[in-house]
Design a protein around this motif. Sequence first.
Motif, mmCIF file in Angstrom:
data_model
loop_
_atom_site.group_PDB
_atom_site.id
_atom_site.type_symbol
_atom_site.label_atom_id
_atom_site.label_comp_id
_atom_site.label_asym_id
_atom_site.label_seq_id
_atom_site.Cartn_x
_atom_site.Cartn_y
_atom_site.Cartn_z
ATOM 1 N N ALA A 113 6.704 6.283 -10.781
ATOM 2 C CA ALA A 113 7.430 5.474 -10.712
ATOM 3 C C ALA A 113 8.758 6.247 -9.699
ATOM 4 O O ALA A 113 9.311 5.623 -8.861
ATOM 5 C CB ALA A 113 8.279 4.972 -12.048
ATOM 6 N N LEU A 114 9.160 7.510 -10.240
ATOM 7 C CA LEU A 114 10.162 8.241 -9.330
ATOM 8 C C LEU A 114 9.757 8.415 -7.957
ATOM 9 O O LEU A 114 10.395 8.426 -6.985
ATOM 10 C CB LEU A 114 10.435 9.405 -10.203
ATOM 11 N N THR A 115 8.158 8.807 -7.803
ATOM 12 C CA THR A 115 7.799 9.040 -6.586
ATOM 13 C C THR A 115 7.908 7.736 -5.554
ATOM 14 O O THR A 115 8.315 7.872 -4.398
ATOM 15 C CB THR A 115 6.137 9.330 -6.509
ATOM 16 N N HIS A 116 7.577 6.488 -6.046
ATOM 17 C CA HIS A 116 7.733 5.356 -5.394
ATOM 18 C C HIS A 116 9.140 5.179 -5.134
ATOM 19 O O HIS A 116 9.518 4.542 -3.923
ATOM 20 C CB HIS A 116 7.002 4.188 -6.159
ATOM 21 N N TYR A 117 10.209 5.426 -6.122
ATOM 22 C CA TYR A 117 11.580 5.143 -5.837
ATOM 23 C C TYR A 117 12.084 6.102 -4.621
ATOM 24 O O TYR A 117 13.029 5.537 -3.974
ATOM 25 C CB TYR A 117 12.225 5.321 -7.102
ATOM 26 N N VAL A 118 11.719 7.525 -4.783
ATOM 27 C CA VAL A 118 12.006 8.404 -3.810
ATOM 28 C C VAL A 118 11.745 7.624 -2.210
ATOM 29 O O VAL A 118 12.535 7.768 -1.142
ATOM 30 C CB VAL A 118 11.487 9.704 -3.855
ATOM 31 N N LYS A 119 10.567 7.283 -2.066
ATOM 32 C CA LYS A 119 10.009 6.548 -0.815
ATOM 33 C C LYS A 119 10.914 5.562 -0.658
ATOM 34 O O LYS A 119 11.034 5.259 0.603
ATOM 35 C CB LYS A 119 8.427 6.532 -0.983
ATOM 36 N N TYR A 120 10.949 4.473 -1.683
ATOM 37 C CA TYR A 120 11.795 3.369 -1.228
ATOM 38 C C TYR A 120 13.168 3.622 -0.848
ATOM 39 O O TYR A 120 13.611 3.013 0.095
ATOM 40 C CB TYR A 120 11.936 2.687 -2.675
ATOM 41 N N LEU A 121 13.873 4.865 -1.369
ATOM 42 C CA LEU A 121 15.220 5.024 -0.811
ATOM 43 C C LEU A 121 14.966 5.758 0.464
ATOM 44 O O LEU A 121 15.860 5.707 1.454
ATOM 45 C CB LEU A 121 15.603 6.385 -1.792
ATOM 46 N N SER A 122 13.913 6.307 0.702
ATOM 47 C CA SER A 122 13.837 7.004 2.252
ATOM 48 C C SER A 122 13.528 6.076 3.270
ATOM 49 O O SER A 122 14.164 5.824 4.236
ATOM 50 C CB SER A 122 12.601 7.813 2.262
ATOM 51 N N ILE A 123 12.861 5.171 2.979
ATOM 52 C CA ILE A 123 12.488 3.899 3.964
ATOM 53 C C ILE A 123 13.611 3.064 3.928
ATOM 54 O O ILE A 123 14.028 2.919 5.320
ATOM 55 C CB ILE A 123 11.161 2.857 3.299
ATOM 56 N N LYS A 183 4.422 4.357 9.504
ATOM 57 C CA LYS A 183 4.385 5.869 9.259
ATOM 58 C C LYS A 183 3.993 6.355 8.158
ATOM 59 O O LYS A 183 3.199 7.182 7.798
ATOM 60 C CB LYS A 183 5.492 6.454 10.011
ATOM 61 N N TRP A 184 4.793 5.693 7.008
ATOM 62 C CA TRP A 184 4.267 6.141 5.686
ATOM 63 C C TRP A 184 3.149 5.735 5.184
ATOM 64 O O TRP A 184 2.314 6.563 4.626
ATOM 65 C CB TRP A 184 5.335 5.338 4.764
ATOM 66 N N MET A 185 2.409 4.630 5.724
ATOM 67 C CA MET A 185 1.079 4.060 5.617
ATOM 68 C C MET A 185 -0.011 5.195 5.887
ATOM 69 O O MET A 185 -0.904 5.517 5.271
ATOM 70 C CB MET A 185 1.109 2.676 6.053
ATOM 71 N N ASN A 186 0.301 5.803 7.140
ATOM 72 C CA ASN A 186 -0.633 6.490 7.888
ATOM 73 C C ASN A 186 -0.464 7.971 7.427
ATOM 74 O O ASN A 186 -1.347 8.612 8.040
ATOM 75 C CB ASN A 186 -0.468 6.403 9.408
ATOM 76 N N ASP A 192 0.807 -1.248 -0.071
ATOM 77 C CA ASP A 192 0.036 -0.046 0.148
ATOM 78 C C ASP A 192 0.691 1.226 0.079
ATOM 79 O O ASP A 192 0.265 2.278 -0.450
ATOM 80 C CB ASP A 192 -0.876 -0.053 1.316
ATOM 81 N N VAL A 193 2.159 1.030 0.442
ATOM 82 C CA VAL A 193 2.955 2.280 0.204
ATOM 83 C C VAL A 193 4.087 2.112 -0.870
ATOM 84 O O VAL A 193 4.124 3.287 -1.572
ATOM 85 C CB VAL A 193 3.938 2.128 1.546
ATOM 86 N N LEU A 194 4.592 1.398 -0.961
ATOM 87 C CA LEU A 194 5.576 0.982 -2.384
ATOM 88 C C LEU A 194 5.073 0.028 -3.301
ATOM 89 O O LEU A 194 4.629 -1.375 -3.003
ATOM 90 C CB LEU A 194 6.874 0.554 -1.578
ATOM 91 N N ASP A 195 5.293 0.324 -4.538
ATOM 92 C CA ASP A 195 4.801 -0.675 -5.779
ATOM 93 C C ASP A 195 6.032 -0.967 -6.427
ATOM 94 O O ASP A 195 6.839 -0.150 -7.080
ATOM 95 C CB ASP A 195 3.879 0.294 -6.737
ATOM 96 N N LEU A 196 6.141 -2.229 -6.030
ATOM 97 C CA LEU A 196 7.710 -2.678 -6.687
ATOM 98 C C LEU A 196 7.791 -2.669 -8.238
ATOM 99 O O LEU A 196 8.946 -2.341 -8.654
ATOM 100 C CB LEU A 196 7.760 -4.075 -6.194
ATOM 101 N N GLU A 197 6.648 -2.820 -8.775
ATOM 102 C CA GLU A 197 6.599 -2.706 -10.499
ATOM 103 C C GLU A 197 7.091 -1.356 -10.904
ATOM 104 O O GLU A 197 7.965 -0.927 -11.532
ATOM 105 C CB GLU A 197 5.639 -3.211 -10.957
ATOM 106 N N LYS A 198 6.478 -0.326 -10.195
ATOM 107 C CA LYS A 198 7.116 1.174 -10.448
ATOM 108 C C LYS A 198 8.413 1.440 -9.961
ATOM 109 O O LYS A 198 9.143 2.148 -10.632
ATOM 110 C CB LYS A 198 6.179 2.062 -9.691
ATOM 111 N N ILE A 199 9.015 0.689 -8.782
ATOM 112 C CA ILE A 199 10.378 0.955 -8.368
ATOM 113 C C ILE A 199 11.179 0.382 -9.237
ATOM 114 O O ILE A 199 12.398 0.847 -9.746
ATOM 115 C CB ILE A 199 10.477 0.271 -7.127
ATOM 116 N N LYS A 200 10.851 -0.566 -9.894
ATOM 117 C CA LYS A 200 11.862 -1.298 -10.922
ATOM 118 C C LYS A 200 11.817 -0.620 -12.145
ATOM 119 O O LYS A 200 13.012 -0.666 -12.786
ATOM 120 C CB LYS A 200 11.375 -2.802 -11.272
ATOM 121 N N MET A 201 10.740 0.258 -12.301
ATOM 122 C CA MET A 201 10.798 0.794 -13.600
ATOM 123 C C MET A 201 11.657 2.266 -13.559
ATOM 124 O O MET A 201 12.208 2.517 -14.393
ATOM 125 C CB MET A 201 9.285 1.625 -13.782
#
Length: 435
Positions: A189-199, A273-276, A87-96
Amino acid sequence: MNAVYSNMRRGDWARWTLLAIGVIATAGCFSPAAQFELNMIAVHKRELESEATFSTQYQLQPIAEILEASFGTPDNPVLPPVPGIEDVLDLEKIKMAAGPYGSDENGKQRGLYRQHCVHCHGITGDGAGPTAAFLNPYPRDYRPGKFKFKSTASGQEPTHQDLNRIIRDGAAGTAMPSFKLLDSDEIEALTHYVKYLSIRGQTELYLIEAEFGELLPAVVKPASERNAEEQEYVESLTEEELEEEKAEFLEEVAFFESRENIVEEVVGPIVEKWMNAGDEVTEIAEKPEMEMKESIAKGRELFFSAKTGCAGCHGESALGDGQTAEADFYDDWTRFYYDPNDPSTLEGYLALGALEPRKLRPRNLRQGVFRGGRRPIDIFWRIRNGIEGAKMPAAPPIVTDEEIWHLVDFVRYGLPYDALSENEPHQPENVRVRN
């Protein structure tokens, strides 16, 4: 003969040139894969605090292995098995967004982060890419999970929409451009990747500061690797006490390395925390109906009042030259490693890649440039919530939402035309008096 020799030389140069090009091309094909770098600035800070150096075998290496097992590599990202993480990170978008720039076998774009972002923000998202040192302000370091321009209060993660908007619209007055020309899927995709790097970065910081950082590795280090304080501590122990502490140390390392502990104790709370974040958006009262001229006048009065304290930083002329601006004005990303009251440790941090400290400047409001967006709601959030990581505090609770709307009107519509933004009319000198 000279002509023949000259032709041979030209032929040799051509062959050597082609050979050199071939070697360079071959080397490029087999260049090492990109790797996430360990946050050695955080490690160094923890070492100074504990007066003990990290053990490569029992601290640095396990941290690196935990991070790779949980989040993968820049070319092959994965997600930890945290319930609800999808619900927070989309792996397919992250791989993109991950990996080298190009397209996959189906022609789908990938490597967007390296194409558009890495030269400023770096592979690890540390805000120290190749061009970072030349930019003012410095690019954002994603790893602490701290962002300035958002709809949530300080201490809360930004929403997905907050990050998406900054990527789409850019940050005025900085080197962060707008990426509106990208497709919406690419911005996502970039938005999810920024969140991925942050987490990932928040997880790394917790492991360094809290879990592995609280261990005292002197008891398992060879004598040649101990510093003076560590050696003194080990020599104060009996042989029995030393063996007992070794066993306790290794037991704690094994616990920290366990997958269950990492998911439940470390990554899980961060993801939650990201989820909420969407539930933490600051609610805004509807703007009251009022003549703009009257609202601007009320906002002007508030701006220069002790109730808000705006002029203390932004100055009586709103140029960003208030008295407070002369004090200790460094953002949280800089203050993480730099204490202006004790600059003696700075050299060690700079050697590890930290950027040279730069003082903040309060915004020159007369320019009408608002980095977090110039929509009325954007300015409202900046005043109500403050700007996390910077020196812009949240408005005091005694300042009502209605009063903040007046401040928004003054800053946005009144300030550029206010008398304090105009030059004094020229007074002619040496005027001849005629009878």
